[in-house]
Design a protein around this motif. Structure first.
Motif, mmCIF file in Angstrom:
data_model
loop_
_atom_site.group_PDB
_atom_site.id
_atom_site.type_symbol
_atom_site.label_atom_id
_atom_site.label_comp_id
_atom_site.label_asym_id
_atom_site.label_seq_id
_atom_site.Cartn_x
_atom_site.Cartn_y
_atom_site.Cartn_z
ATOM 1 N N PRO A 133 0.832 -1.209 0.000
ATOM 2 C CA PRO A 133 0.000 0.000 0.000
ATOM 3 C C PRO A 133 0.863 1.256 0.000
ATOM 4 O O PRO A 133 2.009 1.238 0.439
ATOM 5 C CB PRO A 133 -0.797 -0.124 1.309
ATOM 6 C CG PRO A 133 -0.744 -1.577 1.655
ATOM 7 C CD PRO A 133 0.574 -2.063 1.157
ATOM 8 N N ASP A 134 0.293 2.344 -0.517
ATOM 9 C CA ASP A 134 0.992 3.619 -0.468
ATOM 10 C C ASP A 134 0.006 4.694 -0.026
ATOM 11 O O ASP A 134 -1.131 4.396 0.365
ATOM 12 C CB ASP A 134 1.621 3.960 -1.828
ATOM 13 C CG ASP A 134 0.616 3.935 -2.972
ATOM 14 O OD1 ASP A 134 -0.548 4.367 -2.743
ATOM 15 O OD2 ASP A 134 0.961 3.490 -4.084
ATOM 16 N N ARG A 149 -1.710 6.859 -1.621
ATOM 17 C CA ARG A 149 -2.905 7.014 -2.443
ATOM 18 C C ARG A 149 -3.736 5.745 -2.530
ATOM 19 O O ARG A 149 -4.913 5.791 -2.871
ATOM 20 C CB ARG A 149 -2.514 7.455 -3.865
ATOM 21 C CG ARG A 149 -1.850 8.822 -3.933
ATOM 22 C CD ARG A 149 -1.644 9.237 -5.377
ATOM 23 N NE ARG A 149 -2.928 9.346 -6.088
ATOM 24 C CZ ARG A 149 -3.028 9.466 -7.399
ATOM 25 N NH1 ARG A 149 -1.927 9.479 -8.161
ATOM 26 N NH2 ARG A 149 -4.205 9.575 -7.984
ATOM 27 N N ARG A 150 -3.132 4.595 -2.251
ATOM 28 C CA ARG A 150 -3.839 3.309 -2.346
ATOM 29 C C ARG A 150 -3.604 2.551 -1.049
ATOM 30 O O ARG A 150 -2.647 1.780 -0.936
ATOM 31 C CB ARG A 150 -3.336 2.506 -3.553
ATOM 32 C CG ARG A 150 -3.530 3.231 -4.881
ATOM 33 C CD ARG A 150 -2.794 2.549 -6.009
ATOM 34 N NE ARG A 150 -2.880 3.315 -7.244
ATOM 35 C CZ ARG A 150 -2.087 4.349 -7.546
ATOM 36 N NH1 ARG A 150 -1.122 4.706 -6.696
ATOM 37 N NH2 ARG A 150 -2.223 4.999 -8.681
ATOM 38 N N SER A 151 -4.498 2.752 -0.093
ATOM 39 C CA SER A 151 -4.287 2.190 1.243
ATOM 40 C C SER A 151 -4.366 0.670 1.259
ATOM 41 O O SER A 151 -3.867 0.031 2.186
ATOM 42 C CB SER A 151 -5.309 2.773 2.221
ATOM 43 O OG SER A 151 -6.633 2.476 1.799
ATOM 44 N N GLY A 157 -3.274 -1.079 -1.469
ATOM 45 C CA GLY A 157 -2.374 -1.529 -2.520
ATOM 46 C C GLY A 157 -3.118 -1.753 -3.826
ATOM 47 O O GLY A 157 -4.086 -1.057 -4.140
ATOM 48 N N TYR A 158 -2.672 -2.751 -4.578
ATOM 49 C CA TYR A 158 -3.245 -3.040 -5.893
ATOM 50 C C TYR A 158 -4.001 -4.372 -5.904
ATOM 51 O O TYR A 158 -4.176 -4.979 -6.955
ATOM 52 C CB TYR A 158 -2.139 -3.095 -6.947
ATOM 53 C CG TYR A 158 -1.450 -1.770 -7.188
ATOM 54 C CD1 TYR A 158 -1.793 -0.973 -8.277
ATOM 55 C CD2 TYR A 158 -0.446 -1.324 -6.338
ATOM 56 C CE1 TYR A 158 -1.156 0.236 -8.508
ATOM 57 C CE2 TYR A 158 0.194 -0.111 -6.552
ATOM 58 C CZ TYR A 158 -0.164 0.664 -7.641
ATOM 59 O OH TYR A 158 0.463 1.861 -7.864
ATOM 60 N N ARG A 166 -7.049 -5.272 -5.699
ATOM 61 C CA ARG A 166 -8.275 -5.393 -6.495
ATOM 62 C C ARG A 166 -8.006 -5.379 -7.999
ATOM 63 O O ARG A 166 -8.905 -5.632 -8.805
ATOM 64 C CB ARG A 166 -9.254 -4.282 -6.114
ATOM 65 C CG ARG A 166 -10.611 -4.418 -6.751
ATOM 66 C CD ARG A 166 -11.676 -3.649 -6.034
ATOM 67 N NE ARG A 166 -12.127 -4.326 -4.831
ATOM 68 C CZ ARG A 166 -13.157 -3.917 -4.101
ATOM 69 N NH1 ARG A 166 -13.812 -2.843 -4.450
ATOM 70 N NH2 ARG A 166 -13.516 -4.586 -3.024
ATOM 71 N N LEU A 167 -6.773 -5.123 -8.394
ATOM 72 C CA LEU A 167 -6.444 -5.120 -9.808
ATOM 73 C C LEU A 167 -6.740 -6.471 -10.446
ATOM 74 O O LEU A 167 -7.198 -6.543 -11.599
ATOM 75 C CB LEU A 167 -4.962 -4.770 -10.006
ATOM 76 C CG LEU A 167 -4.469 -4.665 -11.457
ATOM 77 C CD1 LEU A 167 -5.220 -3.573 -12.196
ATOM 78 C CD2 LEU A 167 -2.967 -4.385 -11.482
#
Length: 314
Positions: free
Chosen positions: A85-86, A88-90, A92-93, A95-96
């Protein structure tokens, strides 16, 4: 009122269906190998379909073109899903992979529409087909697709990303099998119509699996309640767990990605009940009984319906 929000550590206790998640690096390797095999085979089938005049081979090559891209995106999805996570995206990715699965399912509908339209034209105006060339190429495609499906066989059942890739490969396998059958019918009986007819049949069979994947990934993207979960059952279980929780309401259940269930809820505790212990106990029950590794629990000491929280989302 003690509007205490607490988040547990993300130590996955395992999905409540009992499936263990395949390590990300293993999934990545399998998807990359599957992509390489599929890409090579689609070139062979496209050339073979063009030389032989077979729609079944061209249709299978078309499937494989979409599928090669699907496998490539599935590999990218699995790779990006492991990024931390970062700001802006708590989350992470993660759901990609669901987004990739949803897109892949839609791509199958578009491809099937093209195949059916092309088959209709060929049924009205049959074309000459070189059945010998068609048969050799179709058998080769069948063997490679079976190998690719075997590579992806032991996937995590909750991983909709790899599941979407398997869906495409299964479609390829059915397409190759249909091409073999059409080649034999043309060679032995002279039934040129079998080529477009079998192409349509295989496409219709694929639509069933594509629809299931579209529904599952769409349900996750809409943050629907995960299969096998019931908010009322979750509330009752927490109230009966002996944690000092008198009432559970505003229960929201969803999945971040396949197999990663999450929850938010309000819990009203009785007099003398320690809020932190109630939160920890509730999260333990959710983790052990339902496989929910991430839960936000808001503790209250008064009736929420009469207080300021009203119908607010937890």
């Amino acid at each position: 009122m003690n509007p205490s929000h607490h988040h547990p550590h993300h130590a996955h206790a395992g999905h409540h269906h009992g499936h263990a998640r395949t390590p990300g690096s293993v999934r990545e390797r399998r998807l990359l190998v599957a992509f390489a095999l599929t890409a090579c085979t689609l070139v062979g089938e496209a050339v073979g379909g063009w030389l032989s005049g077979s729609l079944a081979l061209l249709a299978d090559a078309g499937h494989m073109l979409v599928d090669a891209l699907a496998l490539l995106f599935a590999w990218l999805g699995a790779r990006f899903a492991q990024r931390p996570p970062d700001a802006r995206r708590s989350f992470g990715y993660a759901r990609l992979e669901v987004l990739v699965g949803y897109t892949n399912a839609l791509a199958q509908f578009v491809l099937v529409a093209w195949i059916i339209a092309e088959a209709a034209g060929r049924l009205l105006q049959p074309t000459m087909i070189l059945s010998g060339t068609m048969l050799v190429v179709a058998i080769g495609g069948l063997l490679v697709n079976a190998l690719v499906l075997r590579v992806l066989h032991d996937h995590d059942h909750d991983d909709v990303n790899t599941a979407s890739a398997r869906l495409h490969v299964l479609g390829d396998l059915l397409g190759s099998f249909g091409a073999v059958a059409a080649a034999l019918l043309i060679r032995w009986l002279g039934w040129n119509w079998a080529d477009p007819a079998i192409s349509v049949l295989v496409s219709v069979l694929i639509l069933g699996n594509a629809w299931q994947l579209l529904r599952r990934s769409g349900h996750i993207l809409l943050e629907g309640t995960p299969n096998g979960f019931d908010a009322a059952n979750v509330a009752t279980t927490l109230q009966d767990a002996g944690l000092g929780i008198l009432d559970v309401h505003h229960v929201h259940l969803w999945e971040l990605s396949g197999g990663r269930a999450m929850a938010t809820l309000h819990a009203r505790i009785g007099p003398g009940t320690d809020a932190d212990q109630a939160i920890g106990g509730a999260q333990r029950v959710l983790r052990e009984r339902f496989g929910i590794a991430h839960a936000t629990v808001q503790v209250e000491t008064a009736d929420c319906a009469a207080g300021p929280c009203g119908g607010a989302h937890a």
